[in-house]
Write an enzyme that holds these catalytic residues in place. Structure first.
Site, PDB file in Angstrom:
ATOM      1  N   HIS A  85       0.818  -1.222   0.000  1.00 30.19           N
ATOM      2  CA  HIS A  85       0.000   0.000   0.000  1.00 30.19           C
ATOM      3  C   HIS A  85       0.852   1.272   0.000  1.00 30.19           C
ATOM      4  O   HIS A  85       0.339   2.352  -0.291  1.00 30.19           O
ATOM      5  CB  HIS A  85      -0.983   0.003   1.179  1.00 30.19           C
ATOM      6  CG  HIS A  85      -0.374   0.280   2.516  1.00 30.19           C
ATOM      7  ND1 HIS A  85      -0.064  -0.724   3.403  1.00 30.19           N
ATOM      8  CD2 HIS A  85      -0.023   1.437   3.125  1.00 30.19           C
ATOM      9  CE1 HIS A  85       0.441  -0.186   4.506  1.00 30.19           C
ATOM     10  NE2 HIS A  85       0.487   1.120   4.358  1.00 30.19           N
ATOM     11  N   ASP A 118       0.178  -7.574   1.387  1.00 30.83           N
ATOM     12  CA  ASP A 118       0.629  -6.203   1.603  1.00 30.83           C
ATOM     13  C   ASP A 118       2.156  -6.117   1.641  1.00 30.83           C
ATOM     14  O   ASP A 118       2.732  -5.391   2.441  1.00 30.83           O
ATOM     15  CB  ASP A 118       0.025  -5.610   2.878  1.00 30.83           C
ATOM     16  CG  ASP A 118       0.136  -4.087   2.922  1.00 30.83           C
ATOM     17  OD1 ASP A 118       0.240  -3.479   1.835  1.00 30.83           O
ATOM     18  OD2 ASP A 118       0.139  -3.516   4.030  1.00 30.83           O
ATOM     19  N   SER A 137       4.662   2.784   8.044  1.00 29.84           N
ATOM     20  CA  SER A 137       4.302   1.629   7.222  1.00 29.84           C
ATOM     21  C   SER A 137       5.444   1.241   6.310  1.00 29.84           C
ATOM     22  O   SER A 137       6.033   2.080   5.634  1.00 29.84           O
ATOM     23  CB  SER A 137       3.062   1.953   6.375  1.00 29.84           C
ATOM     24  OG  SER A 137       1.906   1.990   7.165  1.00 29.84           O
TER      25      SER A 137
END
Length: 516
Positions: free
Chosen positions: A133, A163, A257
Site C-alpha cells: 500500500h 501487503d 508503514s
C-alpha cells in the site's frame, strides 16, 4: 611641569571611581544585603546505579539497536498523477483569481499526488522491502537514505494479498538489515518499530524508533481482504488474502508503514503494516506482517516479478468450543474444513468436509491465519504432510500443492531518466510581459520557475516558484531552451548550481543534487 597636587587629585578621582564600579559589580553578583540567594540544586542521582542497572542495560540495548538499524531504513516517496479540478477557481471574481494562479496555465493540468512511507534495505545491491500500500499505483518512486543519498527506484514486484512489495535502487555496498525468525517470536518479547516518515521542504521529520512488546500473534484483521474487495481490479483475489499479523504496542503510525519491526538482536521479525484506530493514528496497538511470510513473498517477486502462491484448496473456519465437542477433539484448536473449490488439491489428497486440520508438516495449526501462513511459505508443487482429526481419530495424509489462480503481474515502474528540468523537480517558462505584470521584475525577459514538484530535489532545497534563473552551473540562461540544453547534460548524482533572483533583486545560489 609636574604638579603634585593635580596628580594627587587624579589618583583620588580614579580610586573613587574604581570603588564605585566595584560596588556596582558586587551588588550584581549577590554580595550586598539586598541580593537574592540562589537555591542549592543537587545533581546527585536519586537512586544508585546498581538499583536500576537492568533498566539502564535495556535502555543501552535500545540505543545500540537504533544505531545499528536506522542506516538501512529508508524513506519512500511516491508520485501519482491526478488531474487538478480548477472549475471553482474560475468562479472567483475578477481581481481575486490572480492571487491563486497565473494566467495562461491550462485548466485541468496534471498535479502530482505525493505519498509514501518507509522501507528497509535487505541486500547490498539495493533490494528494499516495504508494504504494497506504500507504493501501489505509483508513477514514480523515490528513496531517501539516512546519509541523505536519494535514488529513483524500480518496482520489482508487489503482492496485495499480503501487503508486501519489493523495490530496488541502483547502488552497491549499501547498509542492510538481517532477517529473524518470526515463528520464534514470543508474546511479551520487546520489539522496536522503526520508520522514516518525514515529509517537508528541505528539513525532514527523520527517523522514529518506538519500543513495545509483542502483544499477540496470528491476528486476522480482515483489513487486506476488505481493501481488495473495494478494488474492482483486485476483488477476485480477495479470497487469497493472508492476514496473520504480529500485534505490538510499539507505536506505529502511517509514515512507519513498510518499516521494520525488530527484536533485541536487531533482526527484522515483521514489516510494520497497519494500525487499529478510528482516527488513522496510533491508539494503542499496531500490526506487522511476519517476516517469514514477507521473505517468501520477496523471493517470488525477485525471481518471477509476481507471487506464485501455493494453493491447498479448502474453505475453512476456526474451531470453536462447540466444534471441539462435536468432533471429539482433545482441545479447542485447529481449522474445520467446510468445503472444497473445483480442482482442490486437498480433496484429491483424501481430505473431506468436517475434517479438522491440526498440523502441517509437524507444525501445529491452531487457527485459520496460521494454516494460511504455513501453506504460503511453501511453493507450488511442494508436498505437505497434513495431520487432521476425523471421527475423533488423528489421521495423516499428503497433499501436493497447486498454484493459486492469482491475477497477472502488475505493471512495472522503471526508474527511467527524467527529462531536462524534471531532474530537479521543476518546470520553467519564459518570462513574458503578461506574466510580469504581477511579478514585477525590472525586465520582462529571462526564465522563471513555473512550478516546483512537492518534495522534489529543488523543493527540498527550498527553491520557490516564480524565481528567475540567471545561471545554471555558472552558465547564463536566457530562455527555457537554454535550461533544457544545460540540464540535458546533467547525470544522476550530479550537483546543479542554480543562480536565482527574485523581483526585488535579492539573489541566492542553491546547489541541488539530481537523484541517482
Amino acid at each position: 611641569m609636574f604638579d603634585p597636587l593635580r596628580a594627587k587629585a587624579k589618583v583620588l578621582l580614579y580610586t573613587s571611581g574604581a570603588f564605585l564600579v566595584g560596588v556596582g559589580m558586587t551588588s550584581g553578583i549577590g554580595w550586598t544585603a539586598n541580593a537574592v540567594t540562589m537555591p542549592t540544586v543537587s545533581d546527585e542521582p536519586q537512586l544508585s546505579q546498581a538499583s536500576v542497572q537492568p533498566a539502564l542495560d535495556l535502555s543501552d540495548a535500545f540505543v545500540n539497536i537504533s544505531d545499528a538499524v536506522t542506516p538501512a531504513v529508508v524513506r519512500i516517496e511516491t508520485q501519482r498523477q491526478r488531474t487538478a479540478t480548477r472549475g471553482r477557481m474560475q468562479e472567483l471574481p475578477p481581481g481575486f483569481r490572480e492571487f491563486f494562479d497565473l494566467p495562461g496555465q491550462p485548466e485541468g493540468s496534471p498535479a502530482p499526488q505525493i505519498a509514501g512511507g518507509s522501507g528497509f534495505i535487505v541486500s547490498k545491491d539495493g533490494y528494499i522491502l516495504t508494504n504494497d500500500h506504500v507504493i501501489s499505483g505509483a508513477d514514480q518512486i523515490m528513496v531517501y537514505l539516512q546519509d541523505r543519498r536519494e535514488y529513483r527506484a524500480t518496482l520489482v514486484g508487489t503482492d496485495p494479498t499480503t501487503d508486501v512489495a519489493v523495490i530496488k535502487i541502483d547502488d552497491t555496498d549499501l547498509p542492510t538489515l538481517s532477517f529473524g525468525n518470526s515463528d520464534d517470536v514470543r508474546v511479551g518479547e520487546w520489539v522496536l518499530a522503526v520508520g522514516n516518515p518525514g515529509f517537508g521542504s528541505g528539513r525532514q521529520l527523520d527517523y522514529t524508533v518506538t519500543a513495545g512488546i509483542v502483544s499477540a500473534k496470528g491476528r486476522p484483521l480482515q483489513l487486506i481482504q476488505s481493501e481488495l474487495r473495494r478494488n474492482p481490479n483486485l476483488e477476485g483475489v480477495s479470497q487469497f488474502a493472508i492476514e496473520d499479523f504480529i500485534q505490538t504496542d510499539a507505536v506505529i503510525n502511517p509514515g512507519n508503514s513498510g518499516g521494520p519491526l525488530v527484536g533485541l538482536r536487531g533482526q527484522v521479525v515483521g514489516i510494520n503494516s497497519a494500525i487499529a484506530s478510528r482516527t488513522g493514528y496510533y491508539q494503542g496497538y499496531g500490526f506487522a506482517v511476519p517476516v517469514n511470510l514477507a521473505r517468501r513473498v520477496m523471493e517470488d517477486l525477485i525471481e518471477y516479478g509476481q507471487v506464485r502462491r501455493p494453493w491447498i484448496g479448502i474453505q475453512i473456519t476456526d474451531v470453536e468450543t462447540e466444534d471441539a465437542e462435536v468432533y471429539n477433539l482433545p482441545h479447542v484448536g485447529g481449522v474445520l474444513i467446510q468445503d472444497f473449490p473445483d480442482g482442490s488439491p486437498a480433496l484429491g489428497g483424501g481430505l473431506e468436509a468436517e475434517d479438522v486440520i491440526v498440523a502441517i508438516d509437524g507444525q501445529p495449526v491452531d487457527r485459520v491465519p496460521e494454516l494460511q501462513r504455513r501453506v504460503a511459505q511453501k511453493r507450488p508443487g511442494d508436498r505437505i504432510r497434513v495431520e487432521y482429526y476425523r471421527d475423533g481419530r488423528l489421521q495423516e495424509t499428503t497433499v501436493r500443492l497447486a498454484e493459486a489462480p492469482l491475477q497477472p503481474r502488475p505493471a512495472r515502474v522503471e526508474a527511467s531518466a527524467p527529462r531536462a528540468e524534471e531532474k530537479l523537480g521543476i518546470s520553467v517558462m519564459n518570462l513574458t510581459p503578461e506574466v510580469n505584470e504581477r511579478l514585477n521584475y525590472p525586465e520582462a525577459s529571462g526564465v522563471i520557475i513555473e512550478s516546483v514538484q512537492p518534495n522534489g530535489p529543488a523543493h527540498r532545497r527550498e527553491v520557490s516558484r516564480w524565481l528567475k534563473i540567471e545561471e545554471i552551473n555558472r552558465t547564463p540562461v536566457d530562455t527555457a531552451d537554454d535550461v533544457k540544453a544545460i540540464l540535458d547534460e546533467v547525470g544522476p548524482g550530479d550537483v546543479v548550481t542554480l543562480s536565482l533572483v527574485d523581483p526585488l533583486g535579492a539573489r541566492q545560489v542553491v546547489n541541488v543534487r539530481v537523484p541517482r
